[in-house]
Design a protein around this motif. Sequence first.
Motif, PDB file in Angstrom:
ATOM      1  N   GLY A  22      11.507   0.390 -35.721  1.00 36.48           N
ATOM      2  CA  GLY A  22      12.775   0.576 -35.022  1.00 36.48           C
ATOM      3  C   GLY A  22      12.634   0.585 -33.526  1.00 36.48           C
ATOM      4  O   GLY A  22      13.624   0.535 -32.800  1.00 36.48           O
ATOM      5  N   SER A  23      11.384   0.629 -33.028  1.00 36.14           N
ATOM      6  CA  SER A  23      11.125   0.580 -31.593  1.00 36.14           C
ATOM      7  C   SER A  23      11.085  -0.866 -31.125  1.00 36.14           C
ATOM      8  O   SER A  23      10.595  -1.749 -31.834  1.00 36.14           O
ATOM      9  N   VAL A  24      11.536  -1.104 -29.896  1.00 31.78           N
ATOM     10  CA  VAL A  24      11.554  -2.466 -29.351  1.00 31.78           C
ATOM     11  C   VAL A  24      10.359  -2.734 -28.438  1.00 31.78           C
ATOM     12  O   VAL A  24      10.244  -3.825 -27.874  1.00 31.78           O
ATOM     13  N   THR A  25       9.461  -1.773 -28.294  1.00 32.31           N
ATOM     14  CA  THR A  25       8.392  -1.869 -27.302  1.00 32.31           C
ATOM     15  C   THR A  25       7.603  -3.164 -27.403  1.00 32.31           C
ATOM     16  O   THR A  25       7.295  -3.810 -26.398  1.00 32.31           O
ATOM     17  N   PHE A  26       7.253  -3.568 -28.619  1.00 33.60           N
ATOM     18  CA  PHE A  26       6.426  -4.762 -28.814  1.00 33.60           C
ATOM     19  C   PHE A  26       7.230  -5.932 -29.381  1.00 33.60           C
ATOM     20  O   PHE A  26       6.686  -6.801 -30.055  1.00 33.60           O
ATOM     21  N   GLY A  27       8.527  -5.944 -29.103  1.00 31.83           N
ATOM     22  CA  GLY A  27       9.354  -7.091 -29.456  1.00 31.83           C
ATOM     23  C   GLY A  27       9.937  -7.081 -30.845  1.00 31.83           C
ATOM     24  O   GLY A  27      10.525  -8.081 -31.269  1.00 31.83           O
ATOM     25  N   THR A  28       9.812  -5.987 -31.577  1.00 33.43           N
ATOM     26  CA  THR A  28      10.394  -5.903 -32.915  1.00 33.43           C
ATOM     27  C   THR A  28      11.840  -5.411 -32.820  1.00 33.43           C
ATOM     28  O   THR A  28      12.227  -4.789 -31.824  1.00 33.43           O
ATOM     29  N   PRO A  29      12.655  -5.662 -33.861  1.00 32.43           N
ATOM     30  CA  PRO A  29      14.077  -5.314 -33.780  1.00 32.43           C
ATOM     31  C   PRO A  29      14.319  -3.814 -33.680  1.00 32.43           C
ATOM     32  O   PRO A  29      13.575  -3.007 -34.253  1.00 32.43           O
ATOM     33  N   ALA A  30      15.364  -3.457 -32.970  1.00 34.18           N
ATOM     34  CA  ALA A  30      15.755  -2.055 -32.858  1.00 34.18           C
ATOM     35  C   ALA A  30      16.430  -1.592 -34.129  1.00 34.18           C
ATOM     36  O   ALA A  30      17.164  -2.347 -34.780  1.00 34.18           O
ATOM     37  N   SER A  31      16.179  -0.358 -34.501  1.00 35.47           N
ATOM     38  CA  SER A  31      16.881   0.283 -35.611  1.00 35.47           C
ATOM     39  C   SER A  31      16.852   1.785 -35.358  1.00 35.47           C
ATOM     40  O   SER A  31      16.043   2.272 -34.563  1.00 35.47           O
ATOM     41  N   PRO A  32      17.742   2.543 -36.015  1.00 34.39           N
ATOM     42  CA  PRO A  32      17.834   3.981 -35.726  1.00 34.39           C
ATOM     43  C   PRO A  32      16.524   4.715 -36.016  1.00 34.39           C
ATOM     44  O   PRO A  32      15.825   4.422 -36.980  1.00 34.39           O
ATOM     45  N   ARG A  33      16.196   5.653 -35.134  1.00 37.08           N
ATOM     46  CA  ARG A  33      15.028   6.514 -35.308  1.00 37.08           C
ATOM     47  C   ARG A  33      15.458   7.959 -35.111  1.00 37.08           C
ATOM     48  O   ARG A  33      16.333   8.245 -34.303  1.00 37.08           O
ATOM     49  N   SER A  34      14.835   8.866 -35.849  1.00 36.64           N
ATOM     50  CA  SER A  34      15.247  10.264 -35.821  1.00 36.64           C
ATOM     51  C   SER A  34      14.188  11.202 -35.263  1.00 36.64           C
ATOM     52  O   SER A  34      14.484  12.356 -34.960  1.00 36.64           O
ATOM     53  N   ILE A  35      12.946  10.727 -35.147  1.00 39.24           N
ATOM     54  CA  ILE A  35      11.852  11.575 -34.671  1.00 39.24           C
ATOM     55  C   ILE A  35      11.570  11.238 -33.211  1.00 39.24           C
ATOM     56  O   ILE A  35      11.264  10.091 -32.888  1.00 39.24           O
ATOM     57  N   PRO A  36      11.662  12.227 -32.312  1.00 34.82           N
ATOM     58  CA  PRO A  36      11.392  11.955 -30.896  1.00 34.82           C
ATOM     59  C   PRO A  36       9.908  11.747 -30.640  1.00 34.82           C
ATOM     60  O   PRO A  36       9.061  12.138 -31.447  1.00 34.82           O
ATOM     61  N   GLY A  37       9.601  11.112 -29.515  1.00 40.09           N
ATOM     62  CA  GLY A  37       8.201  10.930 -29.128  1.00 40.09           C
ATOM     63  C   GLY A  37       7.832   9.474 -29.013  1.00 40.09           C
ATOM     64  O   GLY A  37       8.063   8.842 -27.990  1.00 40.09           O
ATOM     65  N   LEU A  38       7.269   8.905 -30.086  1.00 36.27           N
ATOM     66  CA  LEU A  38       6.849   7.513 -30.047  1.00 36.27           C
ATOM     67  C   LEU A  38       8.037   6.585 -30.241  1.00 36.27           C
ATOM     68  O   LEU A  38       9.065   6.954 -30.790  1.00 36.27           O
ATOM     69  N   ALA A  49      10.568   3.290 -28.514  1.00 33.03           N
ATOM     70  CA  ALA A  49      11.480   3.205 -27.373  1.00 33.03           C
ATOM     71  C   ALA A  49      12.588   2.199 -27.666  1.00 33.03           C
ATOM     72  O   ALA A  49      12.377   1.215 -28.381  1.00 33.03           O
ATOM     73  N   GLY A  50      13.752   2.464 -27.091  1.00 35.40           N
ATOM     74  CA  GLY A  50      14.857   1.518 -27.185  1.00 35.40           C
ATOM     75  C   GLY A  50      14.892   0.564 -26.014  1.00 35.40           C
ATOM     76  O   GLY A  50      15.677  -0.385 -25.994  1.00 35.40           O
ATOM     77  N   VAL A  51      14.037   0.820 -24.999  1.00 34.81           N
ATOM     78  CA  VAL A  51      13.903  -0.030 -23.819  1.00 34.81           C
ATOM     79  C   VAL A  51      12.408  -0.218 -23.587  1.00 34.81           C
ATOM     80  O   VAL A  51      11.650   0.750 -23.563  1.00 34.81           O
ATOM     81  N   ARG A  52      11.967  -1.456 -23.400  1.00 38.55           N
ATOM     82  CA  ARG A  52      10.550  -1.717 -23.195  1.00 38.55           C
ATOM     83  C   ARG A  52      10.057  -1.039 -21.918  1.00 38.55           C
ATOM     84  O   ARG A  52      10.614  -1.257 -20.836  1.00 38.55           O
ATOM     85  N   PRO A 104      25.293   0.582 -26.220  1.00 39.39           N
ATOM     86  CA  PRO A 104      25.457  -0.398 -27.304  1.00 39.39           C
ATOM     87  C   PRO A 104      24.291  -1.358 -27.459  1.00 39.39           C
ATOM     88  O   PRO A 104      24.088  -1.916 -28.537  1.00 39.39           O
ATOM     89  N   VAL A 105      23.495  -1.559 -26.413  1.00 44.03           N
ATOM     90  CA  VAL A 105      22.356  -2.477 -26.482  1.00 44.03           C
ATOM     91  C   VAL A 105      21.031  -1.726 -26.464  1.00 44.03           C
ATOM     92  O   VAL A 105      20.141  -2.003 -27.275  1.00 44.03           O
ATOM     93  N   GLU A 106      20.904  -0.768 -25.588  1.00 43.68           N
ATOM     94  CA  GLU A 106      19.617  -0.110 -25.364  1.00 43.68           C
ATOM     95  C   GLU A 106      19.522   1.271 -25.990  1.00 43.68           C
ATOM     96  O   GLU A 106      18.573   2.004 -25.730  1.00 43.68           O
ATOM     97  N   GLY A 107      20.491   1.626 -26.842  1.00 47.34           N
ATOM     98  CA  GLY A 107      20.406   2.841 -27.621  1.00 47.34           C
ATOM     99  C   GLY A 107      20.465   4.114 -26.791  1.00 47.34           C
ATOM    100  O   GLY A 107      20.944   4.140 -25.653  1.00 47.34           O
ATOM    101  N   LEU A 108      19.943   5.208 -27.370  1.00 50.21           N
ATOM    102  CA  LEU A 108      19.998   6.499 -26.719  1.00 50.21           C
ATOM    103  C   LEU A 108      19.158   6.533 -25.444  1.00 50.21           C
ATOM    104  O   LEU A 108      19.531   7.179 -24.462  1.00 50.21           O
ATOM    105  N   LEU A 109      18.019   5.834 -25.454  1.00 50.02           N
ATOM    106  CA  LEU A 109      17.211   5.806 -24.237  1.00 50.02           C
ATOM    107  C   LEU A 109      17.972   5.120 -23.108  1.00 50.02           C
ATOM    108  O   LEU A 109      17.960   5.591 -21.960  1.00 50.02           O
TER     109      LEU A 109
END
Length: 327
Positions: free
Chosen positions: A206-222, A224-227, A118-123
């Motif tokens: 949609g990635s949280v790596t650099f402090g931006t808000p999480a949102s759904p992503r569909s393409i694997p690779g780049l 992250a849901g966890v820094r 619920p917080v850190e997504g699929l990762l």
Amino acid sequence: MPVINTPQEFNVDDLYVDLQWLSGHPIYLKCEGFNFAGSIKLKAAAEMLATAERAGRLRPGARLVESSSGNMGIAISLIAAARGYRFTCVTDSRCTAAARRLMRALGTEVHVVTEPDPVEGLLGARLAEVRRLRDGPEGHIWLNQYANEGNWLAHFQTTGPEMLKSFPGLDVVFLGAGTTGTLMGCARYLRQAKPSVKVVAIDSVGSVTFGTPASPRSIPGLGAGVRPQILDEDFVDEVVHIAEPETVRTCRRLSARGFVFGGSTGTVVAGAVAWLKANDPDRTATAVAVSPDLGDRYLDTIYSDEWATETYGIDLAASPATRRSAS
């Protein structure tokens, strides 16, 4: 004539594609997908496993576990098969069917997580499953690419020096941010060897790596849901975020010229083009972008009109970016 005994011994490290036609800016794309794993992840996987072996952590028949959206899982699968280790890859529903089939063909047990944390997504959910296996009775050994220094050290020793050897006048480098192993290794090397080089990280919206808000992503690779624990932003000069529809459009533009790359590459190239348009008006910068992967595993997703329309609600098949320009 190269003669090898294990798959990790082979990698093409000096192939670049001139992408000036794409935006009018000179961009040289370093292609890292020409090895038996099909991606740059083979370098990091080889270093992490070699380090674990030297430390005595791995014995014959050891059971490994790692979280991966696809490419790292394939890379570890190759080496595990060659070295006689058992391997469980914990992935999620975004991992392509082709990647899952390839890992299973190499003898890997693939666990697919479908319910996000619920917080850190699929990762986050993947990491919870990895910890469960690590702490379970079978004693899986977790390499932990998100915290393992071998992840970035591989690129400090190889990818960074390779770029500077090919382009001594390098001004700016564009590096995708997933686990940030490639980013950190290259950035640390360039800070030491040529501090004037600007390091631009390319991340997914949609990635949280650099402090931006999480949102759904569909393409694997780049993204992250966890820094990632190995990230040190002091080595990064700028960050560009790319929305996934732009990733797909960029991949289609490249394929229209005969270059079929993966989603991570499309994101990196889109970010490089956007940054150069905004920051290099004279078109004089010597720029290198690192391509992590090839596109054969994305035929059912990025290169599928039906998938693109269903996923993003727009008709990418009708986009001018999918047709080759007459120029």
